[in-house]
Design a protein around this motif. Sequence first.
Motif, PDB file in Angstrom:
ATOM      1  N   UNK A  94      96.586  11.978 -39.716  1.00 32.34           N
ATOM      2  CA  UNK A  94      97.343  13.327 -39.474  1.00 32.34           C
ATOM      3  C   UNK A  94      98.575  13.079 -40.566  1.00 32.34           C
ATOM      4  N   UNK A  95      98.625  14.881 -40.379  1.00 35.31           N
ATOM      5  CA  UNK A  95      99.677  15.657 -41.307  1.00 35.31           C
ATOM      6  C   UNK A  95     100.520  16.277 -40.580  1.00 35.31           C
ATOM      7  N   UNK A  96     102.000  16.062 -40.470  1.00 33.64           N
ATOM      8  CA  UNK A  96     103.191  16.898 -39.878  1.00 33.64           C
ATOM      9  C   UNK A  96     104.204  17.645 -40.848  1.00 33.64           C
ATOM     10  N   UNK A  97     104.160  19.170 -41.577  1.00 33.94           N
ATOM     11  CA  UNK A  97     105.575  18.740 -42.101  1.00 33.94           C
ATOM     12  C   UNK A  97     106.426  17.639 -42.090  1.00 33.94           C
ATOM     13  N   UNK A  98     107.174  18.230 -43.691  1.00 33.84           N
ATOM     14  CA  UNK A  98     108.582  17.459 -43.459  1.00 33.84           C
ATOM     15  C   UNK A  98     109.813  17.889 -44.151  1.00 33.84           C
ATOM     16  N   UNK A  99     110.470  17.427 -44.228  1.00 38.03           N
ATOM     17  CA  UNK A  99     111.639  18.488 -45.230  1.00 38.03           C
ATOM     18  C   UNK A  99     111.317  18.178 -46.547  1.00 38.03           C
ATOM     19  N   UNK A 100     111.171  17.141 -46.929  1.00 37.98           N
ATOM     20  CA  UNK A 100     110.441  16.928 -47.752  1.00 37.98           C
ATOM     21  C   UNK A 100     108.853  17.774 -48.686  1.00 37.98           C
ATOM     22  N   UNK A 101     108.260  17.850 -47.752  1.00 41.28           N
ATOM     23  CA  UNK A 101     106.929  18.222 -47.820  1.00 41.28           C
ATOM     24  C   UNK A 101     106.145  18.008 -46.601  1.00 41.28           C
ATOM     25  N   UNK A 102     105.055  17.431 -47.091  1.00 43.17           N
ATOM     26  CA  UNK A 102     103.990  16.632 -46.031  1.00 43.17           C
ATOM     27  C   UNK A 102     104.324  15.517 -46.187  1.00 43.17           C
ATOM     28  N   UNK A 103     104.169  14.859 -44.148  1.00 43.54           N
ATOM     29  CA  UNK A 103     104.032  13.519 -43.831  1.00 43.54           C
ATOM     30  C   UNK A 103     102.621  13.620 -43.292  1.00 43.54           C
ATOM     31  N   UNK A 104     102.631  12.011 -43.791  1.00 43.16           N
ATOM     32  CA  UNK A 104     100.939  12.212 -44.097  1.00 43.16           C
ATOM     33  C   UNK A 104     100.631  10.374 -43.512  1.00 43.16           C
ATOM     34  N   UNK A 105     100.021   9.900 -41.655  1.00 45.43           N
ATOM     35  CA  UNK A 105      99.806   8.577 -41.647  1.00 45.43           C
ATOM     36  C   UNK A 105      98.501   8.812 -41.227  1.00 45.43           C
ATOM     37  N   UNK A 106      97.698   7.655 -41.681  1.00 45.97           N
ATOM     38  CA  UNK A 106      96.680   7.376 -41.460  1.00 45.97           C
ATOM     39  C   UNK A 106      97.213   6.103 -40.554  1.00 45.97           C
ATOM     40  N   UNK A 107      95.898   6.024 -39.761  1.00 49.38           N
ATOM     41  CA  UNK A 107      95.687   4.714 -38.285  1.00 49.38           C
ATOM     42  C   UNK A 107      94.639   4.455 -38.786  1.00 49.38           C
ATOM     43  N   UNK A 108      93.666   3.642 -38.767  1.00 50.26           N
ATOM     44  CA  UNK A 108      92.594   2.727 -39.024  1.00 50.26           C
ATOM     45  C   UNK A 108      92.313   1.988 -38.108  1.00 50.26           C
ATOM     46  N   UNK A 109      91.432   1.745 -36.873  1.00 50.42           N
ATOM     47  CA  UNK A 109      90.804   0.782 -35.898  1.00 50.42           C
ATOM     48  C   UNK A 109      89.895   0.451 -36.268  1.00 50.42           C
ATOM     49  N   UNK A 110      90.431  -1.006 -36.441  1.00 52.84           N
ATOM     50  CA  UNK A 110      88.861  -2.090 -36.738  1.00 52.84           C
ATOM     51  C   UNK A 110      87.876  -2.577 -36.494  1.00 52.84           C
ATOM     52  N   UNK A 111      86.974  -2.164 -36.448  1.00 52.25           N
ATOM     53  CA  UNK A 111      86.101  -4.042 -34.849  1.00 52.25           C
ATOM     54  C   UNK A 111      84.890  -4.668 -35.928  1.00 52.25           C
ATOM     55  N   UNK A 112      86.020  -5.559 -36.868  1.00 52.45           N
ATOM     56  CA  UNK A 112      84.895  -6.432 -37.949  1.00 52.45           C
ATOM     57  C   UNK A 112      83.463  -6.633 -37.219  1.00 52.45           C
ATOM     58  N   UNK A 113      83.005  -6.878 -38.352  1.00 55.07           N
ATOM     59  CA  UNK A 113      81.900  -8.073 -37.551  1.00 55.07           C
ATOM     60  C   UNK A 113      81.571  -9.549 -38.250  1.00 55.07           C
ATOM     61  N   UNK A 114      83.455  -9.479 -39.392  1.00 54.01           N
ATOM     62  CA  UNK A 114      82.941 -11.022 -40.717  1.00 54.01           C
ATOM     63  C   UNK A 114      83.521 -11.601 -39.789  1.00 54.01           C
ATOM     64  N   UNK A 115      83.836 -12.695 -40.188  1.00 54.11           N
ATOM     65  CA  UNK A 115      83.563 -14.423 -38.608  1.00 54.11           C
ATOM     66  C   UNK A 115      84.740 -14.464 -39.104  1.00 54.11           C
ATOM     67  N   UNK A 116      85.728 -14.199 -37.576  1.00 56.73           N
ATOM     68  CA  UNK A 116      86.833 -14.231 -37.066  1.00 56.73           C
ATOM     69  C   UNK A 116      87.701 -14.633 -38.032  1.00 56.73           C
ATOM     70  N   UNK A 117      87.796 -15.850 -38.668  1.00 49.88           N
ATOM     71  CA  UNK A 117      88.701 -16.344 -39.663  1.00 49.88           C
ATOM     72  C   UNK A 117      89.025 -15.538 -41.724  1.00 49.88           C
ATOM     73  N   UNK A 118      88.340 -15.029 -41.471  1.00 45.79           N
ATOM     74  CA  UNK A 118      88.495 -14.081 -42.925  1.00 45.79           C
ATOM     75  C   UNK A 118      89.239 -12.872 -41.776  1.00 45.79           C
ATOM     76  N   UNK A 119      89.444 -12.303 -40.926  1.00 47.40           N
ATOM     77  CA  UNK A 119      89.402 -10.883 -40.228  1.00 47.40           C
ATOM     78  C   UNK A 119      91.119 -10.977 -40.865  1.00 47.40           C
ATOM     79  N   UNK A 120      91.871 -12.193 -40.844  1.00 51.68           N
ATOM     80  CA  UNK A 120      93.263 -11.791 -41.121  1.00 51.68           C
ATOM     81  C   UNK A 120      93.648 -11.475 -43.337  1.00 51.68           C
TER      82      UNK A 120
END
Length: 144
Positions: A94-120
């Motif tokens: 997501x991009x939005x104007x900011x006083x200093x230029x552009x604010x870029x936000x990245x949001x990752x929703x992750x569905x892991x297939x690795x074992x639960x103990x490796x996810x952290x």
Amino acid sequence: MTIEHAIVIARPLEEVWDFIADVRHDPQWCDKVKSVDQVVGDGPGAGSNYRVIHRPVRLRKPKELAVRVEEFKPPRAMRLSEQDDDAVFNVTYELEPAAEGTRLTQRDQIEWTIPKFQQPLGRAMVSRDIQRQFSTLKRLLEAR
């Protein structure tokens, strides 16, 4: 699992958009991306598909990442689906104007297939990678 990071880049919104919206630019700011080939579509846009070779773990062999542009709303937002054998990543920019230029936000929703103990550890690695990529992107675009 959700990971979110934001950065302000001292460049106009349209310039930041033009660069990040084209997945073929990823090797310039994502050091783990080795190559990008567009396999569906002609340039950036909804429905475009890419074959990305990346190396998420430094000491392991590169692997294929299938990337599809699910939503494309220039110059404000896009959503990608990225899948390899470790996870499905639903990535939103997501991009939005900011006083200093552009604010870029990245949001990752992750569905892991690795074992639960490796996810952290996976979460920590992805978070660190995004921070490093954002620093590189900021440096690259602000040097123009």
